[in-house]
Design a protein around this motif. Structure first.
Motif, PDB file in Angstrom:
ATOM      1  N   GLU A  59       6.522  -7.182  -9.343  1.00 59.84           N
ATOM      2  CA  GLU A  59       5.609  -8.211  -8.845  1.00 59.84           C
ATOM      3  C   GLU A  59       5.982  -8.529  -7.403  1.00 59.84           C
ATOM      4  O   GLU A  59       7.081  -8.997  -7.124  1.00 59.84           O
ATOM      5  N   LYS A  60       5.077  -8.232  -6.478  1.00 60.99           N
ATOM      6  CA  LYS A  60       5.330  -8.486  -5.060  1.00 60.99           C
ATOM      7  C   LYS A  60       4.696  -9.819  -4.670  1.00 60.99           C
ATOM      8  O   LYS A  60       3.509 -10.039  -4.902  1.00 60.99           O
ATOM      9  N   CYS A  90       3.829  -9.725   2.797  1.00 61.21           N
ATOM     10  CA  CYS A  90       4.047  -9.081   1.505  1.00 61.21           C
ATOM     11  C   CYS A  90       4.568  -7.675   1.768  1.00 61.21           C
ATOM     12  O   CYS A  90       4.077  -6.979   2.663  1.00 61.21           O
ATOM     13  N   GLN A 125      -3.566  -0.614  -6.740  1.00 61.98           N
ATOM     14  CA  GLN A 125      -2.404  -1.035  -7.530  1.00 61.98           C
ATOM     15  C   GLN A 125      -2.367  -0.310  -8.877  1.00 61.98           C
ATOM     16  O   GLN A 125      -1.320   0.178  -9.313  1.00 61.98           O
ATOM     17  N   PHE A 151       3.391  -1.670  -8.699  1.00 61.71           N
ATOM     18  CA  PHE A 151       3.526  -3.069  -8.307  1.00 61.71           C
ATOM     19  C   PHE A 151       2.193  -3.795  -8.445  1.00 61.71           C
ATOM     20  O   PHE A 151       1.123  -3.187  -8.473  1.00 61.71           O
ATOM     21  N   THR A 152       2.300  -5.109  -8.544  1.00 60.98           N
ATOM     22  CA  THR A 152       1.140  -5.996  -8.458  1.00 60.98           C
ATOM     23  C   THR A 152       1.470  -7.078  -7.442  1.00 60.98           C
ATOM     24  O   THR A 152       2.640  -7.391  -7.202  1.00 60.98           O
ATOM     25  N   LYS A 209       1.135 -11.018  -6.143  1.00 59.77           N
ATOM     26  CA  LYS A 209       0.898 -12.379  -6.611  1.00 59.77           C
ATOM     27  C   LYS A 209       0.987 -13.333  -5.430  1.00 59.77           C
ATOM     28  O   LYS A 209       1.984 -13.356  -4.712  1.00 59.77           O
ATOM     29  N   LYS A 242      -3.576 -16.829  -6.463  1.00 57.11           N
ATOM     30  CA  LYS A 242      -2.724 -15.915  -7.227  1.00 57.11           C
ATOM     31  C   LYS A 242      -3.307 -14.508  -7.302  1.00 57.11           C
ATOM     32  O   LYS A 242      -2.578 -13.522  -7.315  1.00 57.11           O
ATOM     33  N   ARG A 282      -5.566  -9.873  -3.458  1.00 62.13           N
ATOM     34  CA  ARG A 282      -5.085  -8.493  -3.363  1.00 62.13           C
ATOM     35  C   ARG A 282      -5.426  -7.855  -2.016  1.00 62.13           C
ATOM     36  O   ARG A 282      -5.036  -6.731  -1.736  1.00 62.13           O
TER      37      ARG A 282
END
Length: 298
Positions: free
Chosen positions: A3-4, A15, A81, A87-88, A90, A97, A100
């Motif tokens: 989770e990035k 990010c 992704q 990775f995802t 957030k 949240k 993207r």
């Protein structure tokens, strides 16, 4: 899956997106990831200076809502992704949240009135686009070339072209999914059509129709020595001297029909001196053999 975290630091979206150029190239050539709408949206930023623009600027330029690209880019980032599967993203703090966008673009707050966010395509994505020639003046198949030129607005005042009579260096072919594709320049093909006065060079009495985008006759460019065989020659085959203007029927016949040998003989005899001038040396018999062996794109 990692989770990035995406957060705002010093007026910038931050990010750790670690997608390489090679990964972007694989993603760009996957239509399940980069669909037509995604490509269209990305191109709007790509052609801007520094590959940067605000959403409001893009909206005004293309007469769209300022947020019209957001859903497309966020959807694209989600598919990126999922395809990578490592990775995802957030968002925290003031970032939603589910944000993207940052996967595809960087963003910073610029000092305008009111202040607004400027979005910039990631350097690795830009480099991948450039290495794949995605938004260049090139097509990578005969069918794509015909379609792309058909969509171009060719002015009746297009500059008159004369053959240079000089060989040109070959461009490097593009390796896409273990298949080598050779670029065809739109400009070179249009030059050849213009030189033929948009008439069929097999028979200039053949009736064609008027292009939708201008008052010019519709004809199609055809590489007399097929581009498929570029590896057999030391010079470029994508030169005006090797491109003939054909009506739709003749273009289909020379690829798919009977009697193509007669067509080749006429066109070859009219072009052989020009071909020699640009370093393309081939006999009529060998040219006919190439067509008999022809498979796939050319």
């Amino acid at each position: 899956m990692i989770e990035k975290i995406c957060e705002i630091i010093n007026d910038e979206y931050c990010c750790d997106i670690d997608i390489t150029v090679e990964e972007w190239k694989q993603l760009l050539t996957n239509p399940k990831v980069f669909d037509d709408k995604s490509m269209e949206a990305i191109k709007k930023w790509y052609i801007e200076s520094g590959h940067s623009a605000t959403c409001s600027y893009i909206g005004k330029k293309y007469n769209e809502h300022s947020m019209s690209a957001n859903g497309i880019i966020n959807g694209l980032a989600g598919r990126v992704q999922k395809e990578l599967g490592r990775f995802t993203v957030k968002g925290i703090g003031g970032i939603a949240k589910g944000t993207r966008f940052i996967v595809v673009m960087k963003s910073k707050l610029i000092d305008t009135k009111p202040k607004t966010w400027e979005w910039t395509l990631r350097e690795e994505l830009v480099k991948a686009i450039e290495e794949l020639y995605i938004f260049s003046d090139d097509s990578y198949s005969d069918d794509d070339l015909v379609t792309d030129i058909g969509d171009i607005d060719i002015s009746p005042d297009y500059p008159h072209f004369e053959y240079s009579g000089k060989p040109k260096d070959k461009k490097d072919p593009l390796n896409v999914q273990n298949k080598y594709l050779y670029p065809r320049s739109h400009k070179v093909s249009i030059n050849a059509l213009q030189h033929a006065n948009y008439k069929c060079e097999f028979d200039n009495t053949h009736v064609t129709f008027t292009r939708r985008n201008s008052d010019l006759n519709y004809t199609e460019p055809h590489h007399l020595i097929p581009i498929t065989y570029h590896n057999k020659f030391k010079v470029s085959l994508d030169v005006e001297e090797n491109i003939v203007s054909l009506c739709c029927n003749c273009h289909k016949q020379i690829h798919l029909g009977q009697g193509f040998e007669v067509m080749l003989e006429k066109l070859y005899n009219e072009r052989k001196d020009l071909l020699n001038m640009v370093g393309i040396d081939i006999s009529l018999d060998n040219l006919i053999k190439l067509y008999k062996n022809e498979k796939g794109d050319n």
